[in-house]
Write an enzyme that holds these catalytic residues in place. Structure first.
Site, PDB file in Angstrom:
ATOM      1  N   CYS A 149       0.834  -1.214   0.000  1.00 35.41           N
ATOM      2  CA  CYS A 149       0.000   0.000   0.000  1.00 35.41           C
ATOM      3  C   CYS A 149       0.863   1.257   0.000  1.00 35.41           C
ATOM      4  O   CYS A 149       0.588   2.221  -0.714  1.00 35.41           O
ATOM      5  CB  CYS A 149      -0.978  -0.009   1.168  1.00 35.41           C
ATOM      6  SG  CYS A 149      -0.247  -0.384   2.763  1.00 35.41           S
TER       7      CYS A 149
HETATM    8  N1  LIG Z   1      -3.996  -3.981   5.687  1.00 38.28           N
HETATM    9  C1  LIG Z   1      -3.575  -3.311   4.624  1.00 38.28           C
HETATM   10  O1  LIG Z   1      -3.770  -2.088   4.512  1.00 38.28           O
HETATM   11  C2  LIG Z   1      -2.840  -4.023   3.511  1.00 38.28           C
HETATM   12  C3  LIG Z   1      -2.501  -3.305   2.362  1.00 38.28           C
HETATM   13  C4  LIG Z   1      -1.813  -3.949   1.313  1.00 38.28           C
HETATM   14  C5  LIG Z   1      -1.476  -5.288   1.456  1.00 38.28           C
HETATM   15  N2  LIG Z   1      -1.801  -5.963   2.603  1.00 38.28           N
HETATM   16  C6  LIG Z   1      -1.418  -7.373   2.700  1.00 38.28           C
HETATM   17  O2  LIG Z   1      -2.600  -8.164   2.563  1.00 38.28           O
HETATM   18  C7  LIG Z   1      -2.486  -9.347   3.360  1.00 38.28           C
HETATM   19  C8  LIG Z   1      -3.677  -9.384   4.319  1.00 38.28           C
HETATM   20  O3  LIG Z   1      -3.625  -8.227   5.149  1.00 38.28           O
HETATM   21  P1  LIG Z   1      -4.738  -7.915   6.245  1.00 38.28           P
HETATM   22  O4  LIG Z   1      -4.453  -6.548   6.731  1.00 38.28           O
HETATM   23  O5  LIG Z   1      -6.083  -8.224   5.712  1.00 38.28           O
HETATM   24  O6  LIG Z   1      -4.332  -8.987   7.378  1.00 38.28           O
HETATM   25  P2  LIG Z   1      -5.189  -9.503   8.635  1.00 38.28           P
HETATM   26  O7  LIG Z   1      -6.268  -8.536   8.945  1.00 38.28           O
HETATM   27  O8  LIG Z   1      -4.194  -9.830   9.689  1.00 38.28           O
HETATM   28  O9  LIG Z   1      -5.858 -10.856   8.085  1.00 38.28           O
HETATM   29  C9  LIG Z   1      -5.081 -12.017   7.822  1.00 38.28           C
HETATM   30  C10 LIG Z   1      -5.984 -13.122   7.292  1.00 38.28           C
HETATM   31  O10 LIG Z   1      -5.178 -14.277   7.044  1.00 38.28           O
HETATM   32  C11 LIG Z   1      -5.709 -15.399   7.743  1.00 38.28           C
HETATM   33  N3  LIG Z   1      -4.602 -16.256   8.156  1.00 38.28           N
HETATM   34  C12 LIG Z   1      -3.575 -15.945   8.983  1.00 38.28           C
HETATM   35  N4  LIG Z   1      -2.721 -16.991   9.091  1.00 38.28           N
HETATM   36  C13 LIG Z   1      -3.230 -17.981   8.323  1.00 38.28           C
HETATM   37  C14 LIG Z   1      -2.837 -19.314   8.035  1.00 38.28           C
HETATM   38  N5  LIG Z   1      -1.718 -19.857   8.563  1.00 38.28           N
HETATM   39  N6  LIG Z   1      -3.600 -20.062   7.189  1.00 38.28           N
HETATM   40  C15 LIG Z   1      -4.722 -19.554   6.655  1.00 38.28           C
HETATM   41  N7  LIG Z   1      -5.174 -18.288   6.901  1.00 38.28           N
HETATM   42  C16 LIG Z   1      -4.430 -17.524   7.721  1.00 38.28           C
HETATM   43  C17 LIG Z   1      -6.458 -14.801   8.929  1.00 38.28           C
HETATM   44  O11 LIG Z   1      -7.430 -15.740   9.396  1.00 38.28           O
HETATM   45  P3  LIG Z   1      -8.047 -15.707  10.918  1.00 38.28           P
HETATM   46  O12 LIG Z   1      -8.440 -14.292  11.176  1.00 38.28           O
HETATM   47  O13 LIG Z   1      -9.217 -16.623  10.831  1.00 38.28           O
HETATM   48  O14 LIG Z   1      -6.955 -16.197  11.819  1.00 38.28           O
HETATM   49  C18 LIG Z   1      -7.073 -13.564   8.273  1.00 38.28           C
HETATM   50  O15 LIG Z   1      -8.217 -13.920   7.525  1.00 38.28           O
HETATM   51  C19 LIG Z   1      -1.127  -9.247   4.094  1.00 38.28           C
HETATM   52  O16 LIG Z   1      -0.168  -9.974   3.392  1.00 38.28           O
HETATM   53  C20 LIG Z   1      -0.821  -7.757   4.039  1.00 38.28           C
HETATM   54  O17 LIG Z   1       0.559  -7.478   4.089  1.00 38.28           O
HETATM   55  C21 LIG Z   1      -2.490  -5.363   3.613  1.00 38.28           C
END
Ligand SMILES: NC(=O)c1ccc[n+]([C@@H]2O[C@H](COP(=O)([O-])OP(=O)(O)OC[C@H]3O[C@@H](n4cnc5c(N)ncnc54)[C@H](OP(=O)(O)O)[C@@H]3O)[C@@H](O)[C@H]2O)c1
Length: 342
Positions: A149
């Site tokens: 991002c």
């Molecule tokens: N947040 C942002 O602004 C943003 C921007 C650009 C890119 N990203 C990238 O997008 C990705 C997701 O970000 P997010 O902010 O949505 O993260 P998040 O809120 O921490 O969500 C992570 C997700 O992954 C699942 N998960 C975690 N460990 C897992 C495993 N071992 N096996 C299967 N599922 C698993 C979690 O499931 P549970 O909740 O059920 O445990 C949850 O659904 C990351 O790689 C991040 O770097 C994020």
């Protein structure tokens, strides 16, 4: 034509944003939602604000029948993402939101993320997902790697200026604030309300932020020589949004003209009139990126400010923009939501 969609990592912040956007998409239908610790729960339990949607309960990704899925969004933490994606059927198109497929050289991935890449062959087919600059490759891709991002925000400012030879490549400073949702939904001590609200702090100071890997890769390729920018991110005490400020040596009017030309035909990147500055308030909940150019009191120097929503244009909105292209739909489908203001 309706396309069947799965989301892995649906219980996270970017997962919630994908569901919000897809809920009103004219031709995408969510068929499966996967989570990890929240598998087995209903969407209403995990996201009460989405309880009006008639969608399947969360399962583990291994429980999804991919036979009927056209495209899968993968919103997992990096490292887990490459492990999962390398096991998915090749018939499924994938938009990955993690960092795992952004860096073309596996050695760069290991340098910035600290672990060896375990899906190097899959990495080789990935297309970098900054839509406005990789549109033609994204259309034919099976796997698209969503950008960081912060990396997206900085690139909207800098790419046209580097390509156009308009700035001193050795004097690029980028300062950025990101809202707390950028860190995801999992519990972290420094993200507790008492430790985050009413304050702000810099982090990854000294050129250590992982998105520098993307900046180095993309800017050096554009310039045809190594380009290393100075970049410091800050954690902002707000939920959504990124505000990036670039300090540049170059002619401000020429910079404004170049950005205006570069984005003239783009649906989601708006260049403001010279001297106006964008605000995260004006892009919140939308797929828009606003850019503003001002002159400095010192001649030959410019300040360019960019604002976008990290959960939309910075991740899930970009992911949907790319999925639209990959499935032959209008690039803007499901994405023309006005920002939520105030
Ligand atoms: N947040 C942002 O602004 C943003 C921007 C650009 C890119 N990203 C990238 O997008 C990705 C997701 O970000 P997010 O902010 O949505 O993260 P998040 O809120 O921490 O969500 C992570 C997700 O992954 C699942 N998960 C975690 N460990 C897992 C495993 N071992 N096996 C299967 N599922 C698993 C979690 O499931 P549970 O909740 O059920 O445990 C949850 O659904 C990351 O790689 C991040 O770097 C994020």
């Amino acid at each position: 034509m309706t396309h069947s969609i799965a989301i892995i990592g649906a219980s996270g912040y970017t997962g919630a944003e994908l569901i919000r956007l897809l809920a009103t998409h004219p031709s995408f239908e969510i068929k499966a939602l996967a989570a990890n610790s929240k598998a087995g729960q209903s969407l209403a339990q995990v996201f009460p604000h989405l309880r009006h949607l008639d969608l399947p309960d969360l399962v583990t990704w291994e429980q999804i029948d991919f036979a009927g899925i056209d495209l899968c969004f993968c919103a997992l933490p990096h490292k887990t993402s490459q492990e999962v994606i390398s096991q998915l059927p090749k018939s499924v198109k994938i938009v990955d939101l993690s960092a795992d497929f952004r860096l073309r050289d596996p050695a760069d991935y290991e340098k910035w993320y600290g672990n060896a890449h375990v899906a190097v062959e899959t990495q080789a087919e990935a297309v970098y997902g900054l839509t406005e600059f990789y549109r033609d490759q994204i259309k034919g891709a099976r796997l698209v790697a969503g950008t960081g991002c912060n990396a997206a925000t900085g690139q909207y400012i800098l790419r046209p200026l580097i390509s156009g030879g308009l700035i001193d490549l050795d004097e690029i400073i980028l300062d950025l604030q990101c809202g707390v949702s950028g860190a995801g939904r999992s519990l972290k001590e420094n993200l507790l309300h008492a430790e985050l609200s009413e304050g702000t702090n810099a982090y990854a100071v000294g050129g250590t932020h992982r998105h520098l890997g993307e900046f180095d890769q993309e800017f050096s390729a554009l310039a045809g020589r190594p380009v290393e920018i100075q970049f410091t991110p800050h954690l902002g005490p707000f939920n959504r949004g990124i505000l990036a400020t670039a300090y540049l040596k170059g002619d401000p009017q020429a910079i404004h003209a170049a950005l205006t030309t570069a984005y003239a035909d783009e649906s989601f990147v708006e260049v403001l009139p010279f001297g106006e500055t964008p605000s995260t308030h004006h892009v919140r909940g939308s797929n828009f990126c606003h850019l503003g150019v001002s002159g400095d009191r010192r001649p030959g120097r410019a300040i360019v400010v960019a604002a976008l929503d990290n959960l939309c244009k910075g991740s899930s909105g970009q992911a949907l923009q790319n999925a639209n292209l990959m499935l032959g739909e209008a690039e803007t489908a499901g994405l023309m939501l006005a920002p939520c203001f105030p």
